[in-house]
Design a protein around this motif. Structure first.
Motif: not given
Length: 372
Positions: A349-368
């Protein structure tokens, strides 16, 4: 039924799913984004305040805090680099009475612990100069808070993801899934039902993420949280409101209180409130305007309530119910649940919009780091 294979599937084409797709595609993954609706970003991402949060409120060290603060900086840089309309307009968190000043001080202390170092306490005299229509005992000025065109942001994320080879499949609901030794098989509905096997799957389905987490047969399914839904309605304001910054009251349980935000054209809207509901419902009861007016007059006594017009509603994807402290973001990867290649995003939820790019990087690192 046909069975296609792909490297990575992202389920959900909201702002968070698109940010994940961009990060994964940029890292060289073959990515397909699967979206139930017939357009991207039509649910949570289309029904929010479009605020770029500074990171004031969340518990120090939490994922919400870390990803909000990092995401805020990434988002401003992204908007500048990709021509996404935004404004660093700032906001005031107001204490309507002297009794609320300790709460304001507590927000300031938490913000400093979160690494937000540009807040400033503003007294009533300075407030009168900054925002003459505002009635408050004091306020915190957050110059790093802003607003963004969320649709323009998603369009830019999709464009960049596609430039790196990602594809978007619309009108394609994921019905269920199962894990196999070499990947995760998803059964997908739509005009032509199909099965798709992916080495990696990111569940960024927003309101549907918990149900989808249970529908993908894997050990992780038992850890999927229960979904709870908190509707927030917005009222628009006919005419121009006499404010140049966002105005927020002291936060309330379940949300940040009825606040004033501005769109990029300077038009004011008020909301969201908090109403717990059994299932997503986007209706707006015009009678709620009376409650809005009462809340707003605590800091804008000259409000003309006749100018409040029903706007729209959004639903927060909560993973805890009424009365419980707000939950942190849950990003459940292989290290959490033991299923290679699978990441579930819960309670974004909020602050998901603000955090979106950082979430994307976090997910990519998690999968790597997950070894697949």
């Amino acid at each position: 039924m046909t069975m296609d294979t792909v490297d990575t599937v992202v389920i959900g084409a909201g702002v968070v799913g698109l940010a994940c797709a961009h990060s994964l595609a940029r890292a060289g993954r073959e990515v397909i984004v699967i979206e139930r609706e017939t357009a991207f970003g039509t649910v949570i991402s289309a029904r929010n305040s479009e605020v770029i949060h500074a990171g004031l409120y969340y518990p120090p060290g939490s994922l919400k805090t870390r990803l909000c603060v990092a995401g805020r900086d990434l988002l401003y840089a992204w908007c500048a680099a990709h021509g996404v309309n935004h404004a660093r307009c700032g906001k005031l968190v107001v204490a309507s009475t002297a009794a609320q000043m300790p709460a304001l001080q507590a927000i300031a202390e938490r913000a400093r612990a979160n690494g937000v170092d540009d807040l400033r306490l503003v007294d009533a005299a300075e407030l009168a100069a900054l925002e003459p229509a505002l009635a408050a005992h004091g306020a915190l000025l957050s110059p790093s808070t802003g607003i963004v065109d969320s649709h323009g942001l998603m369009l830019s994320l999709l464009g960049e993801a596609e430039r790196h080879g990602a594809m978007l499949a619309l009108g394609s609901p994921v019905l269920e899934g199962r894990t196999e030794a070499d990947g995760i098989v998803l059964r997908i509905g739509g005009e032509v039902a199909t099965e798709l096997k992916a080495k990696r799957v990111v569940n960024a389905a927003g309101l549907d993420a918990p149900a989808l987490g249970r529908a993908i047969a894997a050990p992780a399914a038992v850890h999927a949280p229960q979904a709870h839904f908190a509707r927030g309605v917005y009222f628009s304001y006919a005419g121009k409101a006499p404010f140049s910054r966002l105005i927020y009251p002291i936060p309330e349980p379940g949300g940040l209180g009825v606040h004033l935000t501005l769109d990029l054209g300077g038009q004011a809207k008020f909301g969201p409130d908090v109403e717990w509901i059994a299932a997503p419902d986007y209706s707006v009861d015009p009678a709620r305007a009376e409650r809005f007016a009462s809340a707003i007059r605590r800091w804008w006594p000259d409000l003309d309530a006749q100018r409040l017009q029903p706007g729209y509603a959004g639903v927060r994807p909560k993973i805890v119910g009424p009365g419980a402290p707000d939950a942190d973001f849950r990003i459940d990867g292989p290290a959490t649940h033991g299923t290679p290649g699978l990441v579930h995003l819960y309670g974004i939820e909020s602050p998901g919009l603000t955090a979106a790019l950082a979430i994307g990087e976090h997910v990519a690192a998690t999968l790597a780091a997950g070894g697949r």
